[in-house]
Design an enzyme around this catalytic site. Structure first.
Site, PDB file in Angstrom:
ATOM      1  N   GLU A  58       0.951  -1.139   0.017  1.00 50.42           N
ATOM      2  CA  GLU A  58      -0.059  -0.039   0.032  1.00 50.42           C
ATOM      3  C   GLU A  58       0.925   1.141   0.065  1.00 50.42           C
ATOM      4  O   GLU A  58       0.352   2.191  -0.641  1.00 50.42           O
ATOM      5  CB  GLU A  58      -0.883  -0.123   1.207  1.00 50.42           C
ATOM      6  N   GLN A 121      -8.808  -6.373  11.644  1.00 47.73           N
ATOM      7  CA  GLN A 121      -8.269  -5.281  10.839  1.00 47.73           C
ATOM      8  C   GLN A 121      -8.855  -3.991  10.771  1.00 47.73           C
ATOM      9  O   GLN A 121      -9.154  -3.237   9.778  1.00 47.73           O
ATOM     10  CB  GLN A 121      -8.199  -5.823   9.317  1.00 47.73           C
ATOM     11  N   LYS A 170     -17.410  -1.022   5.515  1.00 49.49           N
ATOM     12  CA  LYS A 170     -17.882  -2.129   4.497  1.00 49.49           C
ATOM     13  C   LYS A 170     -19.638  -1.911   4.339  1.00 49.49           C
ATOM     14  O   LYS A 170     -19.899  -2.265   3.443  1.00 49.49           O
ATOM     15  CB  LYS A 170     -17.397  -3.380   4.942  1.00 49.49           C
ATOM     16  N   MET A 489      24.227  10.030   3.024  1.00 47.61           N
ATOM     17  CA  MET A 489      24.042  11.259   3.822  1.00 47.61           C
ATOM     18  C   MET A 489      24.142  11.228   5.105  1.00 47.61           C
ATOM     19  O   MET A 489      24.736  12.198   5.622  1.00 47.61           O
ATOM     20  CB  MET A 489      22.801  11.710   3.436  1.00 47.61           C
TER      21      MET A 489
END
Length: 597
Positions: A58, A121, A170, A489
């Site tokens: 994601e 979830q 949902k 860096m």
């Protein structure tokens, strides 16, 4: 329609051309609606009306949507599931907020009855994202879904752009609804403030005050930020400079807002800006800040920034940026393009023409005397030489994406940017792993343009799974990994300020064969460059290859990013390294701030 079908239809009505996301239980109704919409609306060429690109994770989806938005100027769209799917979007959302990038993120959520019960979830996305996004909606009233999604696009693209998150349970996705085809949420306070800003105009008195100050200046300078690009004001800036002759220096986010090959262009300023840009800021007596926020990479010590400037003017769309860091003598809150056009027209009509020949000569001499340079005789491959070789062939016309680190700053310094939206980088957040997925998003925005990801060995690891996304979708993306076997860096700072103690930066992860990894993910052209005498021919072959190409370059591990303005230092104390001429000989000092990079 179901709620899911409503979401997809609003996306279609908003002109969404491509979406990025990863499936999961709480977002399945929307994914199914996308599938059915595409089946019912085939394109003439056989493609899908709204393709949904599935990456490796994601976070990749979020940065792809951001890359698409940054390159195209359109709103990027990501669609993810609940819980970890949504929390993986936090970094792209915050990154887009920090760099003013318009996104709409649709998140699935557990059913409304289960919210707050620690359901499978479940994550409190409205709470988590509320501190990271421009706005977050949790849609618990299905009747408000259509207006909410449409409003999200308005919020994302209006005023100062930013990401808007819509969290959709949902059961709301499955609710039967009547589709209206129009209408948004009231948001009366926001719309009132937005209308006031967008309708703001410069009066004759405002223009007169501005030009009175400008005509007294002998060394005026434009300091242009990412707002120039977000406002589509590059052409207006060009016209203003043509009319009045002010040199232009740009922030990291403003690169491309003004043609960097122009004689009046000073390129990048700030912590790793060009020496000549920083010295010009030291010397100027008038600053016009356009869509720039005097951030700590530019004005790390605010009272030392532009110390000789007798007058600072600022134009921005965001009222909170006016005088936030530096006091200004004149300001305007409103659309940048219209403000520049109004100032230019008023100045021309009243015959104002600053006499800046001496200043132009001074700027030209700064650019000559303090030009970017490096060890051109080294037996090791210098990263600057790699980027110069690519730049000679692309001539400032390629879309360049980067990860974060030394390679990011080298790319900003050594590439030409002749037009806006050709430079994609994580500016304010400095997010490693940004470069590859953002380049993928840009390539989806422009299938026929040359898109190059300039990455580092540490940065690309963060989202290296997206190499497979490149080949899966047949993108002609070009990827360069400048490999110095470590966090370059961080090591540079540790050399300068921590007595060479390479804590956690001298990479223990060095077993990966990047070329074989690319080949495993389907790259037919994947090579390693480790000889100086093969640099030019390899770069030519790499860019000429018709399809996705991956090039790993083993660079000098001690190559540094210079110039560099250390913590607590002014531009006058800039460290220019061994190969860029300095007006002084500053000494590094022990860092006193935890805000390092």
């Amino acid at each position: 329609m179901s709620g899911a079908e409503v979401i997809v239809q609003v996306l279609a009505d908003e002109g969404v051309g491509v979406m990025f996301g990863y499936s999961g239980g709480a977002i399945l109704p929307v994914y199914d609606a996308v599938f059915r919409y595409n089946a019912e609306h085939p394109r003439a060429d056989g493609g899908e009306a709204m393709p949904l690109v599935v990456p490796a994770n994601e976070q990749g989806a979020g940065f792809m949507a951001a890359g698409y938005a940054r390159a195209s100027g359109k709103v990027g769209v990501a669609i993810v599931t609940s819980g970890p799917g949504a929390t993986n979007m936090v970094t792209p959302v915050r990154d887009s907020m920090a760099d003013s990038v318009p996104l709409v993120v649709i998140c699935g959520q557990v059913g409304t009855a289960a919210i707050g019960s620690d359901a499978f979830q479940e994550a409190p996305i409205s709470n988590i994202m509320g501190a990271c996004a421009k706005h977050v909606f949790l849609v618990t009233d299905a009747a408000q879904l259509e207006a909410t999604v449409r409003t999200a696009f308005t919020l994302a693209r209006s005023g100062r752009p930013g990401p808007v998150v819509v969290d959709v349970p949902k059961d709301v996705q499955n609710t039967a609804l009547s589709f209206r085809g129009a209408g948004e949420l009231a948001l009366s306070g926001y719309r009132t403030r937005l209308r006031a800003v967008e309708q703001a105009t410069l009066s004759d008195a405002d223009c007169a005050t501005f030009f009175h100050a400008l005509m007294q200046a002998r060394r005026p300078l434009i300091y242009a930020g990412g707002g120039v690009i977000a406002a589509e004001a590059s052409a207006a800036l060009r016209a203003f400079v043509d009319a009045f002759g002010l040199p232009v220096t740009t922030t990291l986010m403003g690169l491309g807002g003004f043609d960097s090959t122009d004689p009046l262009a000073l390129h990048l300023l700030g912590m790793h800006g060009t020496a000549y840009a920083n010295y010009a800021v030291e010397d100027c007596d008038f600053v016009l800040a356009l869509g720039a926020r005097f951030d700590d990479r530019v004005a790390g010590v605010p009272h030392k920034f532009a110390p000789r400037a007798k007058f600072i003017a600022q134009i921005d769309i965001d009222p909170s940026e006016i005088g936030k860091v530096k006091p200004v003598g004149w300001h305007h809150i409103g659309p940048l393009q219209r403000a520049l056009e109004r100032l230019a027209a008023w100045g021309r009509a009243h015959g104002f023409k600053p006499q800046l020949a001496e200043w132009h000569a001074h700027v030209a001499e700064l650019k000559r005397a303090h030009a970017m340079n490096y060890d051109r005789e080294s037996a090791l491959i210098q990263p600057y030489a790699v980027l110069e070789a690519i730049n000679r062939r692309t001539r400032g016309r390629a879309i360049i994406s980067t990860g974060v680190g030394q390679h990011q700053m080298w790319a900003a310094q050594y590439f030409d940017f002749r037009a806006p939206r050709h430079w994609l980088t994580s500016g304010s957040m400095g997010t490693m792993g940004f470069g590859l997925p953002a380049a993928i998003g840009a390539q989806f925005a422009y299938r026929d343009k040359l898109v190059i990801d300039i990455d580092g060995d540490a940065s690309i690891r963060m989202n290296i799974g997206e190499l497979e996304t490149v080949t899966t979708y047949g993108l002609p993306l070009k990827i360069v990994v400048l490999n110095n076997v470590g966090d370059g860096m961080v090591r540079q700072w540790q050399k300068l300020y921590f007595k060479g103690r390479f804590a956690a930066s001298d990479k223990s992860l060095h077993k990966k064969d990047f070329v074989r990894a690319a080949q495993a993910d389907g790259f037919e052209w994947a090579r390693r460059l480790d000889r100086v005498d093969e640099l030019e021919t390899t770069i030519a072959d790499f860019l000429a290859f018709d399809g996705p190409a991956f090039l790993e370059v083993m660079i000098d591990p001690d190559a540094g990013v210079y110039p560099m303005v250390g913590p607590g230092a002014s531009y006058a104390q800039m460290i220019t390294g061994d190969f860029i001429a300095s007006r002084a000989a500053p000494a590094a000092h022990e860092a006193t701030t935890p805000h390092m990079f």
